[in-house]
Design an enzyme around this catalytic site. Structure first.
Site, short mmCIF file in Angstrom:
data_model
loop_
_atom_site.label_atom_id
_atom_site.label_comp_id
_atom_site.label_asym_id
_atom_site.label_seq_id
_atom_site.Cartn_x
_atom_site.Cartn_y
_atom_site.Cartn_z
N TYR A 99 0.79 -1.10 -0.09
CA TYR A 99 -0.21 0.04 -0.01
C TYR A 99 0.85 1.26 -0.04
CZ TYR A 99 -3.88 -3.46 1.03
OH TYR A 99 -4.80 -4.25 0.97
N TYR A 476 -11.24 -0.93 0.93
CA TYR A 476 -11.40 -0.50 2.12
C TYR A 476 -10.04 0.21 2.54
CZ TYR A 476 -8.01 -3.74 4.22
OH TYR A 476 -7.00 -4.31 4.72
N ARG A 477 -8.91 0.17 1.46
CA ARG A 477 -7.61 0.58 1.76
C ARG A 477 -6.99 0.84 0.37
NH1 ARG A 477 -4.34 -3.35 5.78
NH2 ARG A 477 -2.26 -2.06 5.81
#
Ligand code: ADP
Length: 533
Positions: A99, A476-477
Site C-alpha cells: 500500500y 477498504y484501503r
C-alpha cells in the site's frame, strides 16, 4: 518501455525552496539529534516504497526522515513544521507494504518514523488488554506475553513484523477471534497538529482506571477519527487481547470447483452469524494456497496468466482445492469438538469437499505460518508470495469490500480474475470472512526489476477499481497511487463525505502539515496536488 532505473534525485515538497528546507532540517536535528535525521543516501532508502507500481521506482520520494524518541520531541517537530510549512508523513514502523510502505503520498514530505518509541507500557492479564507505543510490533508484543507467561494472545496480521499501531490505524485484520483490529482498539493518545496532546475516551480522566476498558468515555467518541486519516499523530494505543483458549481446532476444507465459492460464502456466513465460527475464516484461491508450498515455475513459465490446465495440474500435485477454507474454533474441548462436527456437517453437501482438522491444547504450537497466525503467533511466511513469479518479488493489492453473499463473491471473483488475466496476472487472491462482509484481497505480483510489469500492475489496479466502482463496490484501503481515486469513488452527493473529511482537516491542521493527501484528504494548503493519476 525501458526497464532502466533512473537515478535518485532529492525531491523537495512543492513550493518549499532549499533554504527553507535546510532551516527545517537543522531545527529537526536540534530536536532529535543528527543521528536521528536521515538526510538522504542509504539511510533514506527504507523510506521509499519498494513495491511501487509505476515505471519510476522512486515515485513518492521522501525528502528526509526523522526519528523522535518521545512526545515532547514530536511536539517540537510540529512547531517547526508549522513554522516552515514542511509537510510530515507519520509511520509507526513503515511496513505498510503493498500500500506504499513508509513512503509519503506527497513527494518531498519528511517521514516521521516512530520506531524508536517502542515501549510496551502496560499489559493487564485479568482484563485482557495492552497499551503500546507506535514502534511495538506484533512480534514484540507476542514475545513479551510469552516471557511474562501471560495467558493472552495477539491477533497477528499476515506479516508479523509490522506495528500494532500502524496496522490498526489502517484497519488491518488478522484471523483469530480478535481479527478486526479497529474493533479491538480501545483508547489512544494523540498529538494534534497544533501540538495539543489528547487522550481519548476514559483516558481523559485524571488517574483514570478504565482507559482500555470502555471506548466512548463521555461525549463524542474520537478514536475512529484517527484511523485512515491525517488528523493527528498517535503516540499510545490500547488494544484488547484474546484470553488464551483452553483448546483450539484448526481446520481446512478443500473445495474442488470454482463456483463452489458461492455455497462456501453462504454457508460460512450462517456459521459466523450464529456464533459457531467466531474468527475471521479465510477462503483462499488455489494459487494463493499453492504459493505457500511451491513456485509457479513448477507448472508454468510462460507470459500471461497461468492457464487453466496448469492450475488444475497444480491442484492435483499439491492436493489443494480450487478454494480452501481455513478456520479455527476456540474454547473448551467438548464445545469445539461439537462445533467442528457442526461445521463439517454444514459443508458435507458440497460435492468432493475434503476435510482436515486438528485439535490443539493450550500452549501447543501448530506448524506453518497460516496455522500459527490462527493460534495467535506472528509469522512472516506470507512473504513466500514474493517468490511466486520469480525475480525480486513485489505486489500491490486490490482490496474491495464484498457483501458476505455468495453471488457477490462470485461476481467479484469473476471480475477480478478476467481483468487480471487481460493484464497478464494470475488470480492470486482470497476472501477473509467477517460475518456480514468479506475482505476480498487480490495481489498483483511482479518482479521489481521488471519496471514495465510494475507499471502494468498499477494500471491493472486502476482498471479493477473502476470495474468495482461501476458494480457498486468500494475498496477498504488503497496504495498511495490511488488514494484520490478511491476517495472519489465514495462520491455520494457530489463528494459530501470527502468535503466533511477536508473540513475537519482544515479545522485541525490549518497549515496542512500532517500527511497531506492521505486517503484523498488534502488540506487547503495543498489541495492543488490532488490527482496523482
Ligand atoms: P506497519 O505497522 O505496517 O509498519 P506503518 O507504520 O507503515 O504500518 O503505518 C501505516 C500507515 O498508518 C502509515 O502510512 C500512516 O498513514 C498511518 N500511521 C502509522 N502510524 C501512525 C501514527 N502513529 N499516527 C498517525 N498515523 C499513523
Amino acid at each position: 518501455m525501458s526497464d532502466a532505473v533512473p537515478p535518485v534525485v532529492r525531491t523537495l515538497p512543492p513550493g518549499i525552496d532549499e533554504a527553507r528546507f535546510a532551516r527545517a532540517l537543522a531545527a529537526f536535528e536540534g530536536i532529535v539529534g543528527a543521528p536521528n535525521v536521515c538526510r538522504g543516501g542509504a539511510s533514506l532508502e527504507p523510506y521509499f516504497d519498494p513495491f511501487v507500481p509505476l515505471a519510476d521506482p522512486h515515485a513518492f520520494a521522501p525528502s528526509a526522515a526523522i526519528l523522535p524518541a518521545n512526545v515532547e520531541e514530536i511536539r517540537a517537530i510540529l512547531r517547526v513544521a508549522n513554522e516552515t510549512r514542511v509537510p510530515i508523513w507519520t509511520v509507526s514502523t513503515g511496513r505498510n507494504f503493498a500500500y506504499g510502505g513508509a513512503a509519503p503520498r506527497l513527494a518531498g514530505s519528511i517521514v516521521l518514523d516512530l520506531q524508536r518509541m517502542n515501549r510496551i507500557l502496560e499489559v493487564d492479564e485479568r482484563l485482557a488488554w495492552a497499551r503500546v507505543e507506535p514502534g511495538v510490533s506484533y512480534f514484540d508484543l507476542h514475545a513479551h506475553l510469552r516471557e511474562q507467561r501471560l495467558r493472552l494472545w495477539v491477533d497477528p496480521p499476515a506479516a508479523g513484523w509490522g506495528s500494532i499501531v500502524g496496522n490498526t490505524l489502517e484497519r488491518g485484520f488478522g484471523t483469530t477471534a480478535y481479527g478486526d483490529h479497529a474493533a479491538a482498539q480501545c483508547g489512544m493518545e494523540v498529538v494534534l497538529a497544533n501540538g495539543d496532546v489528547v487522550r481519548t475516551g476514559m483516558g481523559a480522566i485524571e488517574n483514570g482506571t478504565a482507559w482500555q476498558l470502555y471506548k466512548p468515555g463521555y461525549g463524542p467518541s474520537f478514536d475512529a477519527l484517527f484511523a485512515q486519516s491525517n488528523y493527528g499523530i498517535v503516540t499510545k494505543m490500547g488494544l484488547w487481547l484474546m484470553p488464551a483458549p483452553q483448546a483450539f481446532v484448526i481446520g481446512e476444507i478443500h473445495f474442488a470447483r470454482e463456483d463452489d465459492l458461492a455455497v462456501i460464502v453462504d454457508t460460512l456466513r450462517a456459521l459466523q452469524l450464529d456464533g459457531t465460527i467466531r474468527q475471521h475464516a479465510v477462503i483462499e484461491g488455489a494459487i494463493r494456497r499453492a504459493a505457500s508450498l511451491a513456485p509457479r515455475s513448477r507448472w508454468y513459465e510462460g507470459e500471461g496468466a497461468m492457464p487453466e490446465a496448469a492450475v488444475a495440474a497444480m491442484q492435483r500435485d499439491l492436493g489443494v482445492g480450487r478454494w480452501n477454507l481455513h478456520y479455527a474454533l476456540y474454547g473448551a474441548p467438548e464445545v469445539i469438538d461439537a462445533q467442528r462436527r457442526i461445521v463439517e456437517r454444514a459443508f458435507a453437501g458440497v460435492p468432493d469437499a475434503r476435510f482436515a482438522a486438528r485439535r490443539y491444547a493450550e500452549g501447543e504450537e501448530p506448524q506453518g505460518g497460516a496455522d500459527r497466525n490462527l493460534a495467535g503467533i506472528p509469522a512472516m511466511t506470507a512473504f513466500r508470495m514474493l517468490d511466486w513469479r520469480g525475480g525480486n518479488g513485489a505486489h500491490v493489492d486490490f482490496s474491495p469490500l464484498c457483501p458476505a453473499d455468495g453471488r457477490d463473491a462470485l461476481r467479484q471473483y469473476a471480475l477480478v480474475k478476467a481483468r487480471a488475466a487481460e493484464y497478464g496476472f494470475d488470480y492470486y487472491g482470497g476472501f477473509t470472512a467477517a460475518g456480514r462482509h468479506l475482505h476480498h484481497v487480490f495481489a498483483a505480483i511482479f518482479a521489481r526489476e521488471r519496471r514495465a510489469d510494475a507499471e502494468r500492475a498499477g494500471d491493472l489496479l486502476r482498471a479493477l477499481m473502476s470495474d468495482a466502482g461501476a458494480a457498486g463496490y468500494g475498496v477498504y484501503r488503497s496504495h498511495l497511487i490511488y488514494m484520490d481515486y478511491a476517495a472519489a469513488q465514495y462520491g455520494y452527493n457530489d463528494g459530501a463525505l470527502l468535503r466533511l473529511a477536508q473540513t475537519v482537516k482544515d479545522a485541525l491542521d490549518p497549515q496542512g502539515v500532517l500527511a497531506p493527501g492521505k486517503q484523498g484528504i488534502w488540506p487547503s494548503a495543498w489541495r492543488a496536488e490532488r490527482g496523482y493519476t
